[in-house]
Design a protein around this motif. Structure first.
Motif, PDB file in Angstrom:
ATOM      1  N   HIS A   1      11.859  -7.336 -13.580  1.00 61.95           N
ATOM      2  CA  HIS A   1      11.361  -8.092 -12.433  1.00 61.95           C
ATOM      3  C   HIS A   1      10.423  -7.259 -11.567  1.00 61.95           C
ATOM      4  O   HIS A   1      10.254  -7.560 -10.386  1.00 61.95           O
ATOM      5  N   SER A   2       9.832  -6.230 -12.132  1.00 57.43           N
ATOM      6  CA  SER A   2       8.997  -5.345 -11.316  1.00 57.43           C
ATOM      7  C   SER A   2       7.804  -6.090 -10.732  1.00 57.43           C
ATOM      8  O   SER A   2       7.475  -5.932  -9.547  1.00 57.43           O
ATOM      9  N   GLY A   3       7.137  -6.908 -11.562  1.00 57.27           N
ATOM     10  CA  GLY A   3       5.980  -7.650 -11.056  1.00 57.27           C
ATOM     11  C   GLY A   3       6.364  -8.645  -9.983  1.00 57.27           C
ATOM     12  O   GLY A   3       5.692  -8.767  -8.950  1.00 57.27           O
ATOM     13  N   ARG A   4       7.459  -9.366 -10.193  1.00 58.14           N
ATOM     14  CA  ARG A   4       7.903 -10.338  -9.199  1.00 58.14           C
ATOM     15  C   ARG A   4       8.363  -9.638  -7.922  1.00 58.14           C
ATOM     16  O   ARG A   4       8.134 -10.142  -6.815  1.00 58.14           O
ATOM     17  N   ALA A   5       9.027  -8.488  -8.080  1.00 59.73           N
ATOM     18  CA  ALA A   5       9.476  -7.741  -6.903  1.00 59.73           C
ATOM     19  C   ALA A   5       8.282  -7.283  -6.067  1.00 59.73           C
ATOM     20  O   ALA A   5       8.295  -7.385  -4.832  1.00 59.73           O
ATOM     21  N   PHE A   6       7.231  -6.800  -6.739  1.00 57.98           N
ATOM     22  CA  PHE A   6       6.054  -6.341  -6.004  1.00 57.98           C
ATOM     23  C   PHE A   6       5.390  -7.497  -5.249  1.00 57.98           C
ATOM     24  O   PHE A   6       4.989  -7.354  -4.094  1.00 57.98           O
ATOM     25  N   ARG A   7       5.284  -8.650  -5.899  1.00 57.65           N
ATOM     26  CA  ARG A   7       4.671  -9.798  -5.226  1.00 57.65           C
ATOM     27  C   ARG A   7       5.533 -10.310  -4.077  1.00 57.65           C
ATOM     28  O   ARG A   7       5.021 -10.970  -3.166  1.00 57.65           O
ATOM     29  N   SER A   8       6.824  -9.987  -4.101  1.00 59.81           N
ATOM     30  CA  SER A   8       7.711 -10.459  -3.039  1.00 59.81           C
ATOM     31  C   SER A   8       7.448  -9.755  -1.716  1.00 59.81           C
ATOM     32  O   SER A   8       7.620 -10.355  -0.649  1.00 59.81           O
ATOM     33  N   PHE A   9       7.045  -8.473  -1.756  1.00 63.92           N
ATOM     34  CA  PHE A   9       6.817  -7.751  -0.497  1.00 63.92           C
ATOM     35  C   PHE A   9       5.365  -7.330  -0.302  1.00 63.92           C
ATOM     36  O   PHE A   9       5.009  -6.791   0.757  1.00 63.92           O
ATOM     37  N   ASN A  10       4.512  -7.554  -1.282  1.00 65.20           N
ATOM     38  CA  ASN A  10       3.146  -7.040  -1.203  1.00 65.20           C
ATOM     39  C   ASN A  10       2.377  -7.604  -0.011  1.00 65.20           C
ATOM     40  O   ASN A  10       1.615  -6.883   0.646  1.00 65.20           O
TER      41      ASN A  10
ATOM     42  N   ARG B   1      14.383  -9.894   6.513  1.00 70.33           N
ATOM     43  CA  ARG B   1      15.373  -9.539   5.493  1.00 70.33           C
ATOM     44  C   ARG B   1      14.701  -8.925   4.265  1.00 70.33           C
ATOM     45  O   ARG B   1      15.188  -7.932   3.705  1.00 70.33           O
ATOM     46  N   VAL B   2      13.577  -9.495   3.848  1.00 71.85           N
ATOM     47  CA  VAL B   2      12.862  -8.954   2.684  1.00 71.85           C
ATOM     48  C   VAL B   2      12.324  -7.560   3.000  1.00 71.85           C
ATOM     49  O   VAL B   2      12.406  -6.634   2.173  1.00 71.85           O
ATOM     50  N   LYS B   3      11.789  -7.375   4.193  1.00 72.44           N
ATOM     51  CA  LYS B   3      11.255  -6.060   4.572  1.00 72.44           C
ATOM     52  C   LYS B   3      12.359  -5.006   4.578  1.00 72.44           C
ATOM     53  O   LYS B   3      12.177  -3.890   4.054  1.00 72.44           O
ATOM     54  N   ARG B   4      13.497  -5.336   5.166  1.00 78.07           N
ATOM     55  CA  ARG B   4      14.592  -4.358   5.250  1.00 78.07           C
ATOM     56  C   ARG B   4      15.047  -3.928   3.858  1.00 78.07           C
ATOM     57  O   ARG B   4      15.266  -2.733   3.606  1.00 78.07           O
ATOM     58  N   LEU B   5      15.206  -4.885   2.951  1.00 75.60           N
ATOM     59  CA  LEU B   5      15.668  -4.542   1.609  1.00 75.60           C
ATOM     60  C   LEU B   5      14.640  -3.693   0.870  1.00 75.60           C
ATOM     61  O   LEU B   5      15.002  -2.701   0.205  1.00 75.60           O
ATOM     62  N   ALA B   6      13.359  -4.046   0.970  1.00 77.48           N
ATOM     63  CA  ALA B   6      12.323  -3.276   0.269  1.00 77.48           C
ATOM     64  C   ALA B   6      12.244  -1.848   0.805  1.00 77.48           C
ATOM     65  O   ALA B   6      12.144  -0.879   0.025  1.00 77.48           O
TER      66      ALA B   6
ATOM     67  N   GLU C   1       0.809  -1.214   0.000  1.00 73.63           N
ATOM     68  CA  GLU C   1       0.000   0.000   0.000  1.00 73.63           C
ATOM     69  C   GLU C   1       0.847   1.271   0.000  1.00 73.63           C
ATOM     70  O   GLU C   1       0.344   2.336  -0.368  1.00 73.63           O
ATOM     71  N   PHE C   2       2.113   1.183   0.400  1.00 77.30           N
ATOM     72  CA  PHE C   2       2.914   2.409   0.445  1.00 77.30           C
ATOM     73  C   PHE C   2       4.256   2.274  -0.285  1.00 77.30           C
ATOM     74  O   PHE C   2       5.084   3.183  -0.222  1.00 77.30           O
ATOM     75  N   ILE C   3       4.493   1.157  -0.991  1.00 73.68           N
ATOM     76  CA  ILE C   3       5.699   0.997  -1.810  1.00 73.68           C
ATOM     77  C   ILE C   3       5.263   0.569  -3.205  1.00 73.68           C
ATOM     78  O   ILE C   3       4.509  -0.404  -3.364  1.00 73.68           O
ATOM     79  N   GLY C   4       5.713   1.303  -4.194  1.00 73.53           N
ATOM     80  CA  GLY C   4       5.415   0.963  -5.578  1.00 73.53           C
ATOM     81  C   GLY C   4       6.681   0.549  -6.319  1.00 73.53           C
ATOM     82  O   GLY C   4       7.800   0.716  -5.825  1.00 73.53           O
TER      83      GLY C   4
END
Length: 311
Positions: A209-218, A254-259, A200-203
């Motif tokens: 890999h934009s679609g895969r990146a979004f699904r990784s933290f969505n 780890r995923v949250k920190r990187l995003a 909701e607050f990161i685009g």
């Protein structure tokens, strides 16, 4: 061919008869012949048996020609018997060879039949295994369709068959940090939002890999999110309570920190033993760093450069 052989045998017999007469003197040339010697006839009468007299005409009737004919007939009989034996032996050999070939062919066919039966048995086993696997797959597919939350009817069925109740949005530790954040934003025009989904607050910008990146933290959330007056996120607050480190919590963090770092959003991690003063100091330090990073990025953008936020 048989007639020629008979003629040769007849000539050979005639030559043998001539040589025999020559040795006896009965066959001499005319100038060598002498007058027969007349011997006196004995005065004593000779009596001849009746049986012998009866057989004399028969013995006298056997001529050399008849003897030659008998010899030829005997030889022809022998030759015929030999020819018959040869033909019968040749036919028997042919039959033996044909029998051996037939037996060899039968053995080959039996071996081939045994191999085909083994192959057929293996194919039957594979077919049964494939049918069993297909049945299992169909059963799993039916179960997956019946339990899929992508289907609206299933969602309604699941919700309708479950008792629901309200629960607190924040636990005790997260609630304490929420009040500390409220003290931090008071008088600054900032807002504090609890339990916000990161999608909701990161685009994401366009990329391979934009679609895969979004699904990784969505699907991941932050406990608290401090936003500015324009509702743009500034700092995410993650409270690491006693029940936080369970399962794959480390991987999720780890995923949250990187995003958050890639998006230029600050992060403050708090613990149960942290007092309010330490939390406020950490928020002040992180806010100053985020504002400096954004100012640097704005300067680089004005100069035509680009860069990622400092971390």
């Amino acid at each position: 061919m048989m007639a020629l052989l008979a003629l040769l045998l007849s000539g050979a017999a005639s030559g043998a008869e001539a040589r025999r007469h020559h040795r006896r003197g009965t066959h001499r040339p005319a100038h060598h012949r002498t007058a027969p010697v007349t011997r006196p006839t004995p005065s004593v009468p000779v009596s001849v048996p009746v049986a012998a007299t009866a057989s004399l005409p028969i013995v006298g009737a056997i001529t050399p020609a008849m003897m030659r004919g008998g010899l030829v007939a005997a030889l022809l009989s022998v030759v015929g018997a030999a020819a018959g034996w040869f033909h019968s032996h040749r036919d028997r050999r042919r039959l033996l060879l044909a029998d051996r070939e037939w037996r060899r062919r039968v053995a080959e066919l039996e071996t081939s039949l045994t191999a085909e039966r083994s192959r057929a048995a293996a194919l039957w086993v594979e077919r049964d295994a494939a049918r069993q696997t297909l049945t299992e797959w169909e059963h799993r597919r039916e179960q997956a369709q019946a339990n899929s939350v992508q289907d609206t009817e299933n969602q309604l069925r699941f919700i309708g068959g479950t008792r629901l109740h309200p629960k607190p949005l924040l636990n005790d530790g997260e609630g304490r940090q929420f009040w500390a954040c409220l003290d931090f934003v008071r008088g600054r025009g900032m807002k504090v939002c609890p339990q916000v989904n990161m999608g909701e607050f990161i685009g994401t910008e366009w990329g391979d890999h934009s679609g895969r990146a979004f699904r990784s933290f969505n699907s991941k959330r932050v406990d608290l999110l401090i936003c500015g007056e324009d509702w743009r996120p500034l700092i995410a607050v993650e409270h690491q309570g006693k029940g936080h480190f369970q399962g794959d919590a480390e991987d999720r963090d780890r995923v949250k920190r990187l995003a958050l770092d890639r998006a230029g959003i600050g992060l403050v991690e708090t613990y149960d033993e942290d007092h309010r003063g330490a939390v406020l100091a950490a928020l002040e330090q992180e806010l100053a760093r985020i504002l400096d990073d954004r100012a640097d990025r704005a300067d680089r953008a004005d100069r035509g450069g680009s860069g990622a936020p400092r971390r």
